[in-house]
Design a protein around this motif. Structure first.
Motif, PDB file in Angstrom:
ATOM      1  N   PRO A 177       4.477  -4.648   4.471  1.00 18.91           N
ATOM      2  CA  PRO A 177       4.760  -4.918   3.055  1.00 18.91           C
ATOM      3  C   PRO A 177       3.519  -4.874   2.175  1.00 18.91           C
ATOM      4  O   PRO A 177       3.564  -4.399   1.044  1.00 18.91           O
ATOM      5  N   VAL A 178       2.397  -5.385   2.678  1.00 18.24           N
ATOM      6  CA  VAL A 178       1.135  -5.358   1.933  1.00 18.24           C
ATOM      7  C   VAL A 178       0.026  -4.899   2.863  1.00 18.24           C
ATOM      8  O   VAL A 178       0.147  -5.001   4.092  1.00 18.24           O
TER       9      VAL A 178
ATOM     10  N   HIS B 256      -6.382  -8.122  -5.396  1.00 16.40           N
ATOM     11  CA  HIS B 256      -5.251  -8.607  -4.602  1.00 16.40           C
ATOM     12  C   HIS B 256      -4.834  -7.585  -3.548  1.00 16.40           C
ATOM     13  O   HIS B 256      -5.270  -6.426  -3.563  1.00 16.40           O
ATOM     14  N   LEU B 257      -3.958  -7.982  -2.633  1.00 16.86           N
ATOM     15  CA  LEU B 257      -3.426  -7.076  -1.632  1.00 16.86           C
ATOM     16  C   LEU B 257      -2.553  -6.014  -2.299  1.00 16.86           C
ATOM     17  O   LEU B 257      -2.109  -6.170  -3.438  1.00 16.86           O
ATOM     18  N   SER B 258      -2.314  -4.927  -1.583  1.00 14.99           N
ATOM     19  CA  SER B 258      -1.524  -3.828  -2.152  1.00 14.99           C
ATOM     20  C   SER B 258      -0.069  -4.246  -2.355  1.00 14.99           C
ATOM     21  O   SER B 258       0.419  -5.211  -1.752  1.00 14.99           O
ATOM     22  N   ARG B 259       0.612  -3.482  -3.214  1.00 11.83           N
ATOM     23  CA  ARG B 259       2.046  -3.672  -3.448  1.00 11.83           C
ATOM     24  C   ARG B 259       2.765  -2.336  -3.245  1.00 11.83           C
ATOM     25  O   ARG B 259       3.830  -2.106  -3.802  1.00 11.83           O
ATOM     26  N   ASN B 260       2.197  -1.443  -2.438  1.00  9.12           N
ATOM     27  CA  ASN B 260       2.739  -0.090  -2.301  1.00  9.12           C
ATOM     28  C   ASN B 260       3.758  -0.007  -1.159  1.00  9.12           C
ATOM     29  O   ASN B 260       3.610   0.762  -0.203  1.00  9.12           O
ATOM     30  N   SER B 261       4.821  -0.797  -1.253  1.00 11.09           N
ATOM     31  CA  SER B 261       5.898  -0.749  -0.271  1.00 11.09           C
ATOM     32  C   SER B 261       7.182  -1.198  -0.950  1.00 11.09           C
ATOM     33  O   SER B 261       7.156  -1.887  -1.981  1.00 11.09           O
ATOM     34  N   TRP B 262       8.309  -0.824  -0.383  1.00 12.11           N
ATOM     35  CA  TRP B 262       9.584  -1.243  -0.957  1.00 12.11           C
ATOM     36  C   TRP B 262       9.739  -2.768  -0.968  1.00 12.11           C
ATOM     37  O   TRP B 262      10.168  -3.330  -1.981  1.00 12.11           O
ATOM     38  N   PRO B 263       9.391  -3.481   0.109  1.00  8.14           N
ATOM     39  CA  PRO B 263       9.535  -4.944   0.065  1.00  8.14           C
ATOM     40  C   PRO B 263       8.658  -5.616  -0.993  1.00  8.14           C
ATOM     41  O   PRO B 263       9.007  -6.682  -1.503  1.00  8.14           O
ATOM     42  N   ALA B 264       7.501  -4.998  -1.320  1.00  3.96           N
ATOM     43  CA  ALA B 264       6.572  -5.624  -2.271  1.00  3.96           C
ATOM     44  C   ALA B 264       6.895  -5.291  -3.721  1.00  3.96           C
ATOM     45  O   ALA B 264       6.351  -5.931  -4.633  1.00  3.96           O
TER      46      ALA B 264
END
Length: 277
Positions: free
Chosen positions: A131-132, A163-171
């Protein structure tokens, strides 16, 4: 409206908008809380109505200022040097139409996002898992950011964490929730760590989402084209480490008109296009 008028209006709006949003959220949470606890205490509906009215009026005022700033025909593109070196990929750029980011607010009409795309180190793909990710997994993180012209530094904002990445469907739901809160709080929260250069002739270059602690210049300092001024980070409204770049008509994105650009030797890369600077 005098030159000082938009600046005063922007300062007032940047105070009213978060106040209105904050009061509405606080009143709703308070009311939900006392109902869950079974308390007989209630807030007057007029308080919530007044807070909502402040929020709505501030938003309408902002829309008016954005439209006012963009009256008249689009200006000619300003040619500048590219803000990076190496192999990169363009996203959300103006080559395929403006406003490139879906809004003209904050001077973003002709903004572009770019991320490093070295042939020997591809970046993580958007997907379901994990997710991240940590920023070091992305080749753009920490890459030098360059002055696009001889210029004067007029704004330096640092200190926000990467911050951590948000490059996913859950994020994505988290990213959109964060984006709403950041937009309500003002442009500094959307841009994260950022830098504005005065290029002269009413043209300003903005670099956003910079790495915390990487800005190497101070306000009032003169810089030369090609000079390293910061490094790519993942601060503010960002799904992954990348550089957000735009030209605008004033140093304050809240009142600025977005200006079209061309990178010398490159032009304006289309969405998904890879280019070498």
């Amino acid at each position: 409206m005098t030159a000082a008028g938009p600046a005063r209006t922007a300062a007032l709006l940047m105070w009213l908008r978060p106040l209105g949003y904050g009061l509405v959220a606080a009143f709703i949470l308070f009311d939900v809380g006392v109902r869950l606890l079974g308390s007989g205490l209630r807030l007057s509906g007029w308080l919530l109505f007044a807070a909502a009215a402040v929020m709505v009026c501030a938003e309408a005022w902002r829309v008016f200022l954005v439209r006012r700033a963009h009256r008249g025909p689009d200006p000619e593109p300003v040619e500048v040097a590219p803000p990076v070196a190496g192999r990169w990929r363009a996203l959300n750029g103006p080559a395929d139409g403006a406003p490139s980011h879906g809004t003209r607010a904050y001077g973003q009409a002709y903004a572009i996002d770019i991320t490093a795309d070295p042939e020997d180190r591809p970046g993580p793909a958007f997907g379901w898992w994990p997710p991240v990710r940590r920023n070091g997994d992305f080749p753009a993180f920490g890459e030098p950011v360059l002055a696009v012209a001889d210029a004067t530094v007029v704004r330096v904002r640092d200190g926000r964490r990467d911050h951590l990445s948000r490059n996913s469907w859950p994020a994505l739901p988290l990213f959109f929730a964060e984006a709403f809160v950041r937009d309500a709080a003002g442009p500094a929260f959307l841009l994260g760590n950022h830098l504005v250069l005065d290029l002269g002739d009413g043209t300003y270059a903005l670099y956003a989402h910079l790495m915390r602690g990487s800005l190497t210049v101070r306000e009032g300092e003169r810089v030369r084209a090609g000079q390293t001024v910061a490094r790519v980070g993942n601060t503010g409204n960002s799904t992954e480490p990348h550089l957000h770049f735009q030209l605008m008509s004033t140093a304050d994105p809240f009142t600025a008109r977005g200006l079209p650009f061309r990178w010398r030797g490159i032009g304006v890369p289309a969405d998904g296009e890879t280019f070498t600077a």
